[in-house]
Design a protein around this motif. Structure first.
Motif, short mmCIF file in Angstrom:
data_model
loop_
_atom_site.label_atom_id
_atom_site.label_comp_id
_atom_site.label_asym_id
_atom_site.label_seq_id
_atom_site.Cartn_x
_atom_site.Cartn_y
_atom_site.Cartn_z
N SER A 122 -11.11 -2.04 1.59
CA SER A 122 -10.64 -0.73 2.02
C SER A 122 -11.68 -0.19 2.98
O SER A 122 -12.86 -0.09 2.65
N ARG B 162 -3.57 8.37 2.67
CA ARG B 162 -3.85 6.94 2.76
C ARG B 162 -4.56 6.66 4.06
O ARG B 162 -4.35 7.36 5.05
N CYS C 197 0.81 -1.21 0.00
CA CYS C 197 0.00 0.00 0.00
C CYS C 197 0.85 1.27 0.00
O CYS C 197 0.31 2.36 -0.01
N THR D 209 2.51 2.69 2.20
CA THR D 209 2.49 3.49 3.42
C THR D 209 3.91 3.68 3.94
O THR D 209 4.72 2.76 3.87
N ARG E 97 -0.99 12.85 -1.21
CA ARG E 97 -1.87 11.68 -1.20
C ARG E 97 -2.20 11.35 0.24
O ARG E 97 -1.35 11.45 1.11
#
Lengths: 136, 974
Positions: free
Chosen positions: B587, B579, B260, B262, B577
């Motif tokens: 999600s 997240r 993802c 992150t 962005r």
């Protein structure tokens, strides 16, 4: 001669259907980030006016040839397109596209359905016209 | 942060002892060595709040300013003004947590425990804003705050059981202005969710706050509460004196989740003996990079637990080349200066050129790469060739505005430091060059295109200074102001873009990493609405000085704000962005819509060619699936080039607990964040729908929240009740909504010029909460009878008077009051004010001589004048952002327009068609009790009504009231 008009309409509707499918693919590309909104709008905006014009042309043909049912069938979409054109919101706007994506996608799906139905309707009318001509 | 050495008292050094895997502390003077960090408590008890405070207190000297700011914060919590009292008070995460110092052992223990089982023993639940936590740098013990420490430790106790809900009755508890300055409800994370004991592990709420500090696990629970879920971000918040600087990770070891993407943060889990980490968003197990435990500066093993990204919610990485598509761009500033007749006459050109000249040193240019160009325009374009190394410049005129071209390939865009001399001489002469220019008209569009051509290869910032409606070439606008349609449903048309140019050009700019700032000055209609689209989509900002006149205080205001804008560091070529947590397949949370100044380039990617400081963005969040995790994490990442030519990533991480309990949802709601989000949504609705739709939506949202609260949290349930209940932490929401409804951007009125409305809307969507709250709910002080210490410099800087509720009942005829909304300050002088007051404050003999209007207070040699000057000064400085509010003197019997303007800030009053707070609350109450009836007993009501109409007169009376309350739209009353 009626069958000829409907044969033309069948092909025309098939063409419009493909444009709608193309639009749907473009929208899903946009959602999955394969295309950025600027390119998306540039590409899509090339199709907006031709598609509307093509549909209007078909409707005009029906009107001129006196196919009232077929014309009335097309009238709501024609009015819808004309309304958007008058309000100047027929083009896709890259700055707003993510906010307005939902309704616009629905519209494309609706158009696809409409062209699909009209495709079969024209096919049916074409066959009817052919049969009628044969029996004469 | 990488070694405890930096936090040692003077004379001590720390050496890493590889055999023992810990630091050895050596006092250089005596040679004395110790395993324990000097002067810090050796055991885990060091983490105890009081102990650590005391320990640190003993051996630290504090800079006066820092201490002051710190005390200011204490006062904030004690009921002072976070939105106002201390500079940087709301940004109070001013303490750097120093794990290596405070509890080096504890970290060792923790590391060992991590090996055995993920998680960590000490439990910290805390809003990072409170300074009472463990402090590395500054923790003076002060008696004033001791009570607070107690209070907060009690809160912590309660926190472990979850937030407690306190209900209050809106009908009996009037809004208290001080409520707004409280920090949002605490974020109570489950134990062991964070690998760091640092209170800074969660980003400070001034960077990122959520409307709910406990996220409902399901969408239906969220719907039940009716509170909108959203994030309010100010990722590039300014760091004022006393604020915690954003730690920088320089070793380019950037650990990110493979799936993802992150960034590693304090909420990940280390597994597999610390060799792998489990992503806190998608639970994927990732390898820890080898260099993660290596101190590259000292070239020896480093302490993982001291790494900034594992201890800080806000952190900045230096990005390696993988994060670049081209070398970092230099900062580029292109100034487009309107030199038409009106601009010259108003003195705008002279003020602007002088300000640029004075601020050339402040423009960020640390490594001498910054480039500058100046283009003047009226109906033609005037380029200036500024060759480096000389002091002369040549003017090149391009009068063909239909097809803009650059008259010269070089020397138009020049290096600031190399061409400094010629730039200075040009700026000095520019005003005089056009002094006798009588040309009327503006080729703003072509000028923008020219500026764009000049810099499109690099990107940067275009600064537009324009004082007339664009009239020639592309982007020409018509005067569409029509007094007849103001106040009607057509009014929102005036707030939409009149021509597509400013949108399509904005897209071009965004692609080329060009950002546009607009400074507008016109006295006549300038179509701010359309022009503001350009800054809106290129991440710039609009500034509006209606009827600018350099002979008045306007010049000071503009010079101050323009100078601040030029001087502030900016982020260039940025993408942002956000997240959020998800499980392997689902999600949980989706960013559904974005508000603020940027261009949405993909479903979750925001393009910002330049990020100015202190701009706020709001993001609506949708709960897509049932959240099974005990807490969720929101992470905002901005990849950008700093204005000093370094590619960087700023990562802001906040974790929120989840809850399936509706009362916790209400207890954790952050009213300031909700109001900020609602302001953004309301403005968007103004533009896409109608102004009254937007007002209705705001009012209905408030009603829905109250209904939800009443139905689920009070004993009255759906039935009628004599009170209007809301949780204590949402007490100010109704008055904030009322403030929004009365704001110039949204208010029902037929007198607001569209330019002012558009500008107010631009402010509503871009101001950070700290500035937005006073803009919606102004501050009101009584000066003539303020306590004697107010206006003097106290421990936390200038002491401000206690804020009053915004109602004119508080205005006395002999009084002197100050009303300010962050953009304007009004000094209200009562008609019976004694001459001594006028003499003391204004140096004028009596009230009659005093003139209302924009003014600068004289500085006199008497304490009262100095105190008032100090309060005004502090009002101008205490918030973030470049704004420098004007000071207006308002006489009680003076000019009616000015009086009304000042009184319109007192939003709890009834004004014109807009209700007073009491009326508003009773409207809410009526709606809540009636509408709740229809929602749950809709069918029943219908059948009753049918019966009632035929049989029972008493009930039908009630029903006719019910019908009336439904048919009379509230906009009719308000």
């Amino acid at each position: 001669m009626g069958w000829f008009l409907f044969l033309f309409a069948v092909l025309w509707a098939a063409g419009l259907m493909f444009t709608s499918v193309f639009c749907i693919i473009m929208f899903s590309d946009l959602e999955t980030d394969y295309i950025n909104p600027i390119d998306f709008c540039n590409k899509m905006n090339k199709f907006v006016l031709p598609e509307g014009a093509a549909h209007a042309f078909l409707a005009l043909l029906f009107l001129l040839s006196g196919q009232w049912v077929a014309f009335l069938f097309n009238l709501p979409l024609l009015a819808w397109n004309a309304n958007k054109l008058i309000k100047q919101n027929h083009m896709y706007d890259a700055t707003e596209i993510f906010r307005t994506m939902g309704p616009q996608k629905n519209e494309i799906f609706f158009k696809l359905g409409f062209y699909l139905i009209s495709f079969f309707y024209y096919l049916y009318r074409m066959i009817l016209a052919l049969v009628a001509e044969d029996s004469q | 942060m990488t070694s405890p050495a930096q936090q040692l008292p003077p004379g001590w050094t720390a050496e890493w002892e590889p055999n023992h895997q810990r630091y050895l502390f050596i006092e250089t003077a005596t040679g004395q060595t110790s395993w324990e960090p000097p002067a810090a408590s050796p055991d885990g008890a060091a983490l105890d709040v009081g102990a650590s405070n005391a320990a640190h207190h003993k051996r630290r000297q504090y800079a006066a300013g820092q201490t002051q700011a710190y005390y200011g914060a204490a006062d904030t919590l004690g009921g002072g003004g976070g939105y106002g009292v201390a500079p940087g008070a709301p940004a109070q995460q001013g303490q750097l947590f120093t794990p290596g110092l405070a509890a080096e052992n504890q970290f060792q223990q923790q590391q060992q425990q991590q090996m055995q089982a993920p998680g960590q023993p000490p439990y910290y639940s805390g809003a990072p804003a409170e300074p009472e936590y463990i402090n590395g740098h500054q923790a003076p013990v002060y008696s004033q705050a001791n009570t607070l420490v107690d209070q907060f430790s009690q809160m912590n106790m309660a926190g472990q059981k979850g937030l407690r809900l306190y209900t209050t009755n809106l009908l009996t508890s009037p809004p208290d202005p001080r409520e707004l300055h409280r920090p949002p409800p605490e974020i109570v994370l489950p134990p062991n969710s964070c690998v760091s004991p640092s209170p800074l592990a969660n980003a400070d709420y001034t960077y990122q706050r959520c409307t709910l500090n406990a996220i409902p696990t399901t969408n239906s629970l969220l719907k039940k509460s009716n509170i909108p879920l959203g994030l309010v971000l100010t990722p590039y918040r300014s760091v004022k004196e006393g604020d915690e600087p954003v730690p920088l990770v320089t070793d380019t070891v950037i650990a990110r989740c493979r799936r993802c993407r992150t960034y590693i943060n304090p909420y990940v889990q280390f597994i597999d003996g610390g060799n792998r980490w489990r992503c806190c968003m998608c639970s994927l197990s990732n390898e820890v990079p080898q260099l993660f435990d290596w101190d590259q500066v000292r070239n020896q093993p480093g302490d993982r637990w001291a790494r900034a990204e594992l201890n800080h919610g806000v952190v900045e990485y230096v990005a390696p080349t993988e994060y670049m598509v081209r070398p970092p761009q230099p900062a580029v500033y292109v100034f487009l200066i309107d030199v038409s007749h009106s601009a010259i006459q108003s003195g705008m050109v002279a003020t602007a050129t002088r300000t640029i000249l004075e601020n050339l040193d402040r423009i960020p240019d640390e490594n001498g790469r910054t480039k500058v160009a100046i283009i003047a325009f009226d109906v033609s374009l005037y380029f200036f060739s500024i060759p480096a190394g000389t002091t002369d410049s040549t003017m090149l005129v391009v009068s063909d505005v239909d097809d803009v071209f650059l008259p010269k390939p070089t020397d138009l865009l020049v290096n600031l430091s190399e061409a400094r001399a010629s730039l200075e001489s040009l700026l000095g002469r520019l005003g005089d060059m056009f002094q006798d220019n009588h040309v009327i008209g503006s080729a703003l569009g072509p000028a923008l295109q020219a500026g764009f051509q000049l810099m499109s290869a690099m990107g940067g910032k275009i600064v537009v200074l324009s004082s007339s409606l664009p009239s020639i070439g592309v982007g020409a606008l018509k005067n569409r102001e029509d007094p007849k349609i103001l106040g009607t449903s057509k009014e929102s048309g005036l707030l939409q873009s009149a021509t597509p140019f400013y949108k399509t050009f904005a897209i071009e700019c965004s692609r080329a990493q060009v950002s546009v700032d607009m400074f507008l000055f016109s006295a006549a209609y300038q179509d701010v609405a359309t022009l503001a689209y350009l800054p809106h989509y290129t991440a710039g900002q609009t500034y509006f000085y209606p009827a600018f006149n350099a002979r008045t205080e306007d010049a000071i205001k503009f010079a101050h704000e323009f100078g601040a804008v030029l001087a502030q560091p900016i982020m260039l070529e940025a993408v942002m962005r956000v997240r959020a947590s998800k499980s392997a397949s689902l999600s949980y949370l989706r960013m559904s819509s974005f508000h603020g100044n940027f261009f949405v380039r993909s479903t979750d990617l925001l393009a910002m060619p330049a990020v100015p400081q202190d701009l706020s963005y709001a993001i609506e969040v949708q709960i897509e699936d049932t959240i099974t995790a005990p807490f969720v994490v929101f992470q905002t990442a901005i990849l950008h080039t700093s204005c000093y030519g370094e590619r960087r990533i700023r990562v802001v991480t906040t974790a929120f607990p989840t809850t399936s309990n509706l009362s916790e949802v209400f207890a954790s709601a952050d009213q300031v964040a909700i109001a900020t989000l609602l302001a953004n949504k309301a403005v968007e609705r103004c533009i896409t729908h109608k102004l009254e739709d937007s007002r209705d939506a705001l009012f209905n949202k408030m009603v829905e929240i109250l209904q939800a609260y009443k139905a689920s949290m009070t004993a009255a349930g759906a039935g009628a009740s004599a009170q209007l209940a809301i949780s204590e932490n949402l007490k100010m929401l109704p008055v904030l909504v009322l403030g929004l409804l009365k704001n110039v951007g949204i208010r029902q009125s037929a007198q607001i010029p569209p330019d002012l409305r558009a500008y107010a809307q631009a402010l509503l969507t871009s101001l950070p909460s700290q500035l937005l709250m006073p803009y919606v709910y102004p501050t009101f002080y009584s000066l003539h009878n303020m306590p004697p210490e107010c206006g003097t410099v106290g421990e936390q800087g200038v002491i401000m008077p206690p804020p009053l509720p915004l109602t004119s009942e508080r205005l006395e005829r002999h009084g002197l009051y100050l009303i300010e909304d962050g953009q304007t300050i009004f000094l209200w002088v009562g008609r019976d004010s004694v001459s001594q007051l006028i003499i003391d404050v204004f140096n004028l003999p009596n009230y009659e001589v005093l003139r209302g209007g924009k003014t600068t207070l004289p500085v006199l040699d008497n304490p009262f004048n100095q105190r008032i000057n100090a309060i005004v000064q502090k009002t101008r400085e205490m918030r973030r952002g470049p704004y420098w509010p004007h000071l207006y003197i308002v006489k009680e019997d003076g000019e009616p327009a000015l009086r009304l303007w000042a009184l319109s800030c007192l939003i709890q009053d009834r004004s014109d068609v807009l209700p007073s707070y009491q009326q508003f609350v009773s409207q809410l109450k009526d709606k809540v009790s009636v509408a709740r009836h229809t929602v749950y007993y809709g069918w029943l009501t219908w059948s009753h009504r049918l019966m009632a109409v035929t049989t029972k007169p008493r009930v039908s009376d009630a029903i006719s009231y019910f019908m009336r309350s439904h048919t009379v739209s509230w906009t009719g009353m308000i």
